[in-house]
Design a protein around this motif. Structure first.
Motif, short mmCIF file in Angstrom:
data_model
loop_
_atom_site.label_atom_id
_atom_site.label_comp_id
_atom_site.label_asym_id
_atom_site.label_seq_id
_atom_site.Cartn_x
_atom_site.Cartn_y
_atom_site.Cartn_z
N THR A 179 0.84 -1.19 0.00
CA THR A 179 0.00 0.00 0.00
C THR A 179 0.88 1.25 0.00
N GLU A 180 0.27 2.37 -0.28
CA GLU A 180 1.02 3.61 -0.32
C GLU A 180 1.58 3.97 1.05
N ASN A 203 -3.39 2.27 -3.37
CA ASN A 203 -3.12 3.66 -3.01
C ASN A 203 -3.66 3.99 -1.64
N ILE A 204 -3.54 5.24 -1.24
CA ILE A 204 -3.91 5.67 0.10
C ILE A 204 -5.41 5.55 0.34
N GLY A 205 -6.20 5.52 -0.73
CA GLY A 205 -7.65 5.36 -0.59
C GLY A 205 -8.09 3.92 -0.63
N HIS A 206 -7.14 2.98 -0.48
CA HIS A 206 -7.41 1.54 -0.47
C HIS A 206 -7.99 1.06 -1.81
N THR A 207 -7.59 1.72 -2.90
CA THR A 207 -8.00 1.31 -4.24
C THR A 207 -6.82 0.63 -4.93
#
Length: 598
Positions: free
Chosen positions: A303-304, A512-516
Motif C-alpha cells: 500500500t502507499e 493507493n492511500i484510498g485503499h484502491t
C-alpha cells in the motif's frame, strides 16, 4: 559433571542471546538424552550482530530441546527442537547519537566478526596446505561425527518477530513483523521419505526442508502494544496469547492480530538439497550439489502508506550504517570542548564515505606505519601467550582501525610467529649437525649457540624473506577455490551447484492511500534454474503465463494456445564454455494481448 559440560556449550553458543543459563535451569536426563531449556528471556543486545539501530524490548523462548540417543548414537538422529520464539524490538534509545555503551557493544560485535574472519582464513589456509578440506577424513571418530551432523533433525516452530517504530516516520507509528509456523529439516532417501543415512553423511547429503506459513506484515499507523503488566512479568501462557495469533492456521481472535496487513501473505514451500558422494560423481549432467525450492502460492501487497514507512525506515538504517562505519573516528568530547576535532571528524568521515584516501600527509603515513609495527609486535607476542602483553593497548588500537585493516595486521602477526618458529626449527636442525670446528658458523649457515644463538625478534623494522613468504601463504587463499571440492579435479562442463526455484502462481498488488487497487500483476508456473560451473554461470527463466491489470480492466495478458508453451523464455550465460564471449543473452517472448483504455 555432564551438566557442567552442557552448560559450557550452551553459554558459548547461547550466552550472547539469552539470560539465566545455569545448572539449575537445565532439566537433564542422561539416560533419555534430553536437554530441555524452558521459558528463557532474551537479552536486549541479542540483535547487536545485525549492526542496526534496533534493540530487543522483550524476548521469550518457550522451549529449546536437544534429544541425543546415547544408546544408539550413529543409528538414530539427534533432534533439535525450538518452539515459541517471540521477539519484540524497537529503535535503539537515542538513535541520533552513539553513547559510550553503544560504542562498546558495537566494538564487541566488530571483534566477533574479526575473530570469525581470522579463524576462517587460518582454517582454510591450513586445509589448503594439507591438500584437502576434510581433516581426518577416514578416522572412526570423524565418520561418527559426520553421521551425527549429516542426520541432524531440526524443527523450529511458532516464531514471531515484531518491530515497533514511532520515530522513523514522525506522526505515523508503524509495526512490522515476521511470522513462521514451522520450519523442519530432515534427512531423506531418494524417494523423499525420512530416513537415517549411516554412511559418511558429510560426503553424501540429502536433506528436505519444510516451510509452513511464512509471512511478513506491516501495519501502518499502528500504535505500540500496551500491556497491563511489564513484559518481564508475563508468564508463558500470556506470551503465547500476545504473539501466537496469526502464526498458524488458527484465525486471529484477539486484539493483537486485528487489522494485520501482509506484505507477504502466508506461504508454504519445500526445499530439497542433494549433494553427491565421491562414488556418485562422473555424469556431467548430474550436478555435484543441487537445491530445489518449490513455492505453491506467493502473494505480495504494497500500500502507499506501507511504501512511505519502508522508505523512512530504510533511510534510518542507512544513516545508522553510515555512522557506524566512521564511529571509530568520532571524537568522544563534546563539540564545545574541541571544535577542531569535530571539524577533522567531519572531513575524514566525508572523505571515507566517498572511498577516498582521507589523509595524505607524510606524518600520518609514518604514524600508521609505526602503528602497524607496534600492533603486529603486540599481537604476535599475544599469540605466543606471553604474560607481559598489554591487551588494553591492542584494544585501543583496534578501536581506531577498520575491520579489514585489523584482519590484515593480525595475519601479519601470525606470519611473524610462523617465521620465528621456522627459524627456531632450522636453528635446532643446524645445531644438531655441528662441524668439528667449534667456533663461528655451523653447516646450516646459522650462528652457533656459543656465538650468541638466534633470538626471535618480533620488533624488526623490516619484513624478512621468510615473513613475506608466510604472509603470501596466508593471503593467497581465495574463497572461490574452497567452493565445493577443491581437491577433486572438476571438468569445466561439470555443474558444481544448481539452484532450481519454482513458483506455482504469484500475484503482486499496489494499493493507493484510498485503499484502491492501482495495479495488479500475476503469473503462473515460474521456474528459475541457475547452474554454476567451474568458470561459467548459466541462468534459465521460463514463465507459463503472465498478466497485468488495472481498475479499468486488463492491460496485458500473454497468449495461451497449443502452439505456445511459455510466455517467456530467457537464458543468460556468463563466460560461455567454448565461446570467446564475456556473456550471452537470449530471450523469447510469446505474443500477448495489450489493451489500451482511452
Amino acid at each position: 559433571m555432564f551438566e557442567g559440560h552442557v552448560l559450557f556449550l550452551l553459554r558459548k553458543y547461547l550466552g550472547e542471546y539469552v539470560e539465566g543459563l545455569s545448572v539449575e535451569a537445565l532439566r537433564i536426563s542422561v539416560w533419555k538424552g534430553d536437554v530441555v531449556l524452558k521459558d528463557l528471556k532474551l537479552k536486549a543486545e541479542a540483535l547487536n550482530s545485525l549492526q542496526l539501530p534496533v534493540t530487543v524490548k522483550a524476548g521469550f523462548v518457550g522451549t529449546i530441546t536437544l534429544k541425543v540417543p546415547w544408546k544408539s548414537l550413529g543409528k538414530e538422529p539427534v533432534i533439535v527442537l525450538i518452539d515459541r520464539l517471540f521477539i519484540l524490538a524497537h529503535p535503539a534509545p537515542d538513535g541520533q547519537t552513539l553513547k559510550e555503551e553503544d560504542r562498546e557493544k558495537l566494538f564487541e560485535a566488530k571483534l566477533q566478526q574479526i575473530e570469525a574472519a581470522e579463524t576462517a582464513t587460518l582454517e582454510a589456509t591450513s586445509r589448503s596446505s594439507k591438500g584437502g578440506p576434510i581433516p581426518g577424513g577416514n578416522s572412526w571418530l570423524y565418520n561418527l561425527i559426520s553421521t551425527i551432523i549429516g542426520n541432524l533433525k531440526v524443527t523450529i516452530s511458532n516464531v514471531h518477530i515484531r518491530y515497533e517504530d514511532s520515530v522513523s516516520n514522525a506522526g505515523h507509528p508503524f509495526a512490522s513483523g515476521f511470522t513462521l509456523s514451522k520450519l523442519a529439516a530432515v534427512t531423506v532417501d531418494e524417494d523423499g521419505n525420512e530416513t537415517f543415512d549411516a554412511g559418511v553423511a558429510l560426503d553424501k547429503l540429502r536433506k528436505s526442508v519444510e516451510l509452513h506459513m511464512l509471512a511478513i506484515y506491516h501495519d501502518s499507523d499502528s500504535n505500540p502494544w500496551k500491556l497491563p503488566k511489564k513484559w518481564e512479568d508475563l508468564n508463558p501462557g500470556e506470551w503465547s496469547e500476545v504473539f501466537q495469533d496469526g502464526i498458524d492456521d488458527r484465525p486471529g481472535n484477539s486484539i493483537w492480530a486485528m487489522n494485520r496487513r501482509y506484505l507477504v501473505s502466508p506461504i508454504n514451500g519445500t526445499l530439497k538439497y542433494n549433494r553427491l558422494g565421491q562414488q556418485e560423481r562422473g555424469d556431467l549432467n548430474n550436478p555435484l550439489e543441487k537445491a530445489s525450492l518449490v513455492l505453491s502460492d506467493v502473494s505480495l501487497t504494497v500500500t502507499e502508506a506501507q511504501y512511505y514507512d519502508c522508505i523512512k525506515l530504510l533511510e534510518t538504517f542507512s544513516r545508522f550504517r553510515t555512522r557506524v562505519d566512521v564511529s571509530h573516528l568520532r571524537p568522544i568530547m563534546p563539540v564545545k570542548e574541541d571544535c577542531r576535532a569535530w571539524w577533522r571528524y567531519a572531513v575524514l568521515a566525508g572523505l571515507r564515505q566517498k572511498k577516498l584516501c582521507y589523509w595524505f600527509s607524510w606524518e600520518r603515513t609514518r604514524y600508521l606505519c609505526q602503528l602497524r609495527r607496534r600492533y603486529v609486535q603486540l599481537y604476535a607476542t599475544l599469540l605466543q601467550q606471553a604474560p607481559s602483553v598489554d591487551i588494553y593497548e591492542i584494544r585501543q588500537i583496534e578501536k581506531i582501525l577498520d575491520s579489514k585493516v585489523i584482519i590484515l595486521w593480525r595475519l601479519l602477526g601470525h606470519a611473524k610467529v610462523e617465521t620465528v618458529k621456522s627459524k627456531e626449527t632450522l636453528h635446532k636442525k643446524g645445531s644438531s649437525k655441528r662441524r668439528w670446528w667449534p667456533f663461528g658458523w655451523n653447516s646450516a649457515g646459522l650462528p652457533s649457540e656459543e656465538g650468541g644463538g638466534l633470538e626471535p625478534q618480533l620488533d624488526e623494522e623490516q619484513l624478512t624473506k621468510e615473513e613475506w613468504q608466510a604472509i603470501n601463504k596466508l593471503l593467497s587463499y581465495q574463497l572461490d577455490d574452497e567452493l565445493s571440492f577443491p581437491v577433486e579435479k572438476v571438468s569445466p562442463n561439470t555443474i558444481r551447484f544448481l539452484v532450481d526455484v519454482s513458483i506455482g502462481q504469484a500475484a503482486a498488488r499496489i494499493i493507493n492511500i484510498g485503499h484502491t487497487e492501482v495495479m495488479c500483476g500475476r503469473f503462473e508456473q515460474l521456474q528459475v534454474v541457475t547452474s554454476l560451473y567451474l568458470k561459467s554461470t548459466r541462468c534459465d527463466v521460463t514463465l507459463r503465463y503472465c498478466g497485468l491489470s488495472s481498475p479499468e480492466g486488463s492491460l496485458a495478458e500473454s497468449v495461451v494456445c497449443e502452439g505456445k508453451t511459455n510466455a517467456l523464455d530467457v537464458s543468460f550465460v556468463r563466460a560461455p564454455i567454448g565461446m570467446d564471449l564475456d556473456w550471452q543473452f537470449v530471450a523469447k517472448i510469446s505474443p500477448c494481448y495489450v489493451t489500451v483504455h482511452i
